[in-house]
Scaffold this active site. Structure first.
Site, short mmCIF file in Angstrom:
data_model
loop_
_atom_site.label_atom_id
_atom_site.label_comp_id
_atom_site.label_asym_id
_atom_site.label_seq_id
_atom_site.Cartn_x
_atom_site.Cartn_y
_atom_site.Cartn_z
N CYS A 99 47.37 -17.21 61.16
CA CYS A 99 48.09 -16.18 61.93
C CYS A 99 48.24 -16.66 63.37
O CYS A 99 47.27 -17.13 63.98
CB CYS A 99 47.31 -14.87 61.88
SG CYS A 99 47.94 -13.63 63.05
N CYS A 103 49.76 -11.74 60.90
CA CYS A 103 49.17 -10.90 59.86
C CYS A 103 50.08 -9.71 59.57
O CYS A 103 50.54 -9.03 60.49
CB CYS A 103 47.83 -10.34 60.31
SG CYS A 103 46.53 -11.55 60.44
#
Lengths: 290, 363, 189
Positions: free
Chosen positions: A238, A263
């Site tokens: 992420c 995310c």
């Protein structure tokens, strides 16, 4: 809200849904028909999940609503506001603080607990629908446990593409009996369905079906011995929190092909950043105003 | 650096505000009253009542105002309201034979007992825009308006029934308490009563097209309008404490009985058959459509061949007739689906890269 | 009608029944787990837990069979007044209530079809006591194993063999409740 009953639905409707829920829990993966009501939001926008949640809520609950994994998507905001208004319950964006979580298309990244209930919004509850549009036929197939056609179809994918070309709403088998549609979650989330400590409930309003997975139920994604199921794995960390184990959204950031991966579970990402994790494009963490 | 968009709540509030403004339109122009809608947009009001399954002209007018004239949105508002109302019981069946007709026509007889009543119909108007209406219009010259004639108007199909020329409706499938598809999940095969209920609240456009398809040969059944009647009927309810039925109000309905050709089957001598349509308010286009679709769905009961036509397919018709279900699901694809799309994106990239690698290896 | 039958309902039906349902749902989802429910004052012959379950789930669409000592005038009146549920024979029951000896044999109740296994009765079994001992339970809802003081073992094993058809059971004693869905595998200790 004056004029409406606790949790919006009238008591007779709640009793009808509650009876369906108990049968759903008793027959894991079987779709119980129920007389879905017209809700003040459109069919296809979570009316099944909303009815299930309304039938389960108690005043002590803390509700979290996510859509695409995020608490701040418009439909999640709208459903959360609906329940705050008609049931006067607490709401949260934190998975860990929620007692009931209503979701569309994702299962939260943080492991769920025994004291939590996860309610899925389901558009098409019938996993065999793409093989056979008729309910009268699919009902027979479930009754006779006749899932051969499904396996043939999946195997055709392997013959053509070298793998099963189904990336979301990937069908599962429950306790070795019913084939079930897990709702359009990415197959990345499928392993979380299995042996889950939380009770998982599924509501399809327009299609008038309720089904359930009791806690600690065996849920297997359909596969073949020579082609075992593989949950997708993220190719990137992420960009905000650096997580390598979470499902990522691809965000296009300019018109020159630039993109970043973040995310999809916004609460998970915030938690990690609050704990000091940094991705390569992260700004210093600031608590988001709620 | 990337800042996640977090404006759901504000965006929704702003959209609602803007919507209110758009609904009101130019504030220099007088606001439309629901009484004006109720009394001047009557056919729109009637459609909202019919497909909303709630007979309340005032609320239907309100729904139309709130929905900016969008019929399906107004129907949705009515349905969502209706579902919260308590039920006190079921009325006894309305007696359409005793209807105070404002319109009553039969296409199969030149005249019939009770007479043909043309009523306020568009049928023979020339569809020429009436610019006088735009100019502010006059009150219409007081047209000779025949009072609903009290003369009894027996159903035209009864004339055929006396000679046994038309199939008798079986009594036994009409149970004491009709099924209610808003209270029990639809299960198939459905009884005729349940099918008719679904059609009565079904989308007018969908039924019109299906009915039209039967006329063009997809489940052809050669319909005649045996009778079409529009008017007022009493609604009566059995009061257990009294032991008899009392009138609780009046409603306007449109009823169509189609008379269809039928050549007989192995088990039955030749006889005409029927289709039935009944709609709240003035909705004769829908009532006729409903009768044709009802007739097409009866193929099994009448021993006909299933030609695979859409209008003969009970599951297809019942599963897709409801415009609130249909529009909700259709429009839900506006909601974010980026998680699923992401999964598809990854899969397509993977399949493509593998295929291209393959091609490269072969080259 | 006995005046006692008219009282003893939920003080706040929407909230009270929501709390009761949540416990019943968790009980059915976690076979063997014993919970406590309250909120009603039942007539003699009916435990508070069993009465709370009936008032939460039964209505005029669900025929209820009153078995043995539960089939009294005051319990009939209580049921009719608070739920509107019709009293029915075993073969038509959506719910049946009574002590185990009065409820058996279980084959008398609707246990659903292969196509509609949900069209099956739920039996509410009034027990002298409920404890997490006795029969060993495994299956969905149970992480490793659970124990419950079932009145017998063989009928529940028979019931399991019918799956996906079958009956579901709610056990009540005083204000205690536990449940056993048709999926649970019951073994001797």
């Amino acid at each position: 809200m004056s004029g409406y009953n606790f949790a919006y639905l009238d008591e007779q409707t709640k009793r009808m849904i509650r009876r369906a829920l108990l049968k759903a829990v008793a027959i894991p993966g079987y779709q119980v028909p129920f007389a879905s009501r017209e809700m003040p939001m459109p069919y296809g926008w979570g009316t099944g999940g909303v009815q299930v949640t309304a039938a389960c809520l108690v005043p002590e609950d803390t509700l979290k609503v996510i859509d695409q994994g995020a608490d701040d998507t418009t439909n999640a905001v709208s459903i959360r506001a609906f329940f705050a208004r008609v049931a006067d319950i607490a709401t949260t964006e934190h998975t860990r603080d929620a007692s009931v979580i209503q979701t569309r298309h994702r299962i939260p990244e943080a492991p769920l607990r025994e004291d939590q209930i996860l309610v899925f919004q389901v558009p098409i509850p019938e996993p065999l629908r793409f093989l056979e549009p008729r309910e009268t036929e699919t009902r027979k197939m479930h009754a006779l446990e006749e899932y051969g056609l499904m396996h043939v179809r999946l195997y055709e994918d392997i013959a053509r593409h070298g793998e099963i070309a189904k990336s979301y709403a990937y069908p599962v088998r429950v306790e070795g009996r019913y084939v079930m549609d897990p709702s359009p979650i990415p197959k990345f989330d499928n392993p979380k369905l299995d042996d889950c400590p939380a009770l998982q409930l599924f509501g399809a309003g327009r299609e008038q079906r309720i089904y359930a997975l009791p806690p600690y139920t065996r849920v297997e994604s359909l596969d073949f011995e020579d082609y075992p199921f593989k949950a997708s794995r993220p190719d990137h960390p992420c960009a905000l929190c650096g997580a390598r184990d979470s499902y990522l959204d691809e965000v296009v950031i300019d018109d020159a092909g630039g993109r970043m991966f973040v995310c999809s579970d916004t609460d998970y990402c915030n938690d990690r950043r609050a704990a000091g994790h940094r991705g390569e494009m992260a700004a210093p963490f600031e608590e988001m105003p709620e | 650096m990337y800042v996640a968009v977090k404006g759901g709540e504000r965006a929704i509030a702003a959209a609602h505000g803007w919507l209110d403004e758009e609904r009101r339109g130019d504030p220099a122009i007088p606001e439309l009253g629901t009484d004006q809608i109720r009394t001047q947009m009557t056919l729109a009001v009637d459609r909202v009542m019919a497909e909303g399954s709630l007979y309340d002209p005032d609320l239907a007018a309100l729904a139309l105002k709130q929905a900016r004239g969008d019929a399906i949105e107004a129907i949705f508002l009515i349905r969502a309201y209706r579902t919260t109302l308590p039920r006190f019981g079921a009325s006894i069946p309305i007696a359409t034979g005793a209807m105070a007709c404002e319109r009553r026509i039969s296409a199969i007889f030149k005249d019939a007992p009770g007479g043909q009543v043309l009523g306020p119909t568009f049928d023979y108007t020339h569809r020429l825009l009436d610019f006088a209406l735009m100019a502010g219009g006059e009150a219409p010259s007081s047209a000779p308006q025949s009072e609903p004639r009290d003369a009894a108007k027996p159903h035209v199909t009864e004339i055929l029934a006396r000679e046994d020329l038309i199939q008798a409706e079986s009594e036994h499938d009409e149970v004491d308490t009709p099924p209610d598809l808003t209270r029990a999940p639809l299960s198939l095969p459905a009884s005729r009563a349940l099918r008719l209920q679904a059609l009565a609240r079904g989308d007018e456009g969908f039924l019109l097209s299906l009915a039209y398809s039967t006329q063009r040969g997809y489940g052809r059944n050669h319909p005649f309008v045996g009778e079409l009647r529009v008017g007022t009927v009493a609604v009566e309810m059995e009061i257990p404490e009294l032991g008899f039925a009392v009138e609780i109000g009046e409603i306007v309905v449109s009823e169509c009985e189609s008379v269809n050709q039928f050549t007989g089957s192995k088990t039955q001598p030749a006889q005409f058959t029927r289709g039935y349509g009944l709609v709240f308010g003035r909705g004769e286009r829908k009532a006729i459509s409903m009768a044709l679709v009802d007739r097409a769905l009866r193929w099994k009961e009448l021993g006909e061949e299933n030609t695979g036509a859409p209008a003969q397919d009970e599951e297809f018709v019942l599963a897709h007739a409801d415009n609130i279900q249909a529009s909700g699901f259709l429009e839900h694809i506006k909601l974010p689906h980026y998680v699923d799309f992401q999964a598809e994106l990854e899969l397509i990239r993977k399949l493509r890269s593998e295929a291209l690698a393959h091609l490269g290896a072969d080259a | 009608m006995d005046a006692a039958a008219l009282s003893g309902g939920f003080a706040n039906p929407a909230i009270d029944s929501a709390r009761v349902f949540r416990e019943v749902l968790q009980a059915m989802a976690r076979p063997g787990r014993i919970a406590r429910i309250s909120g009603v004052g039942p007539p003699p012959g009916l435990s508070p837990a069993a009465a709370a379950v009936l008032l939460t789930l039964a209505d005029d669409t669900t025929p209820v069979h009153l078995a043995g000592p539960c089939d009294t005038a005051i319990i009939r009146d209580y049921l009719r007044f608070h739920t509107g549920a019709p009293v029915a024979a075993r073969g038509r029951a959506a719910f049946a209530i009574g002590p185990w000896e009065a409820l058996v044999p279980i084959i008398d109740y609707p246990f659903g079809s292969d196509e509609y296994p949900d069209h099956a009765a739920t039996l509410i079994v009034e027990m002298p006591a409920l404890a997490a001992t006795g029969a060993r339970l495994t299956g969905p809802g149970i992480r490793d194993e659970a124990y419950l003081s079932l009145p017998e073992i063989a009928p529940f094993r028979e019931n399991r063999r019918l799956f996906p058809r079958g009956l579901d059971f709610i056990f009540t004693s005083g204000d205690a409740i536990a449940a056993l869905p048709r999926t649970t595998i019951v073994g001797a200790r």
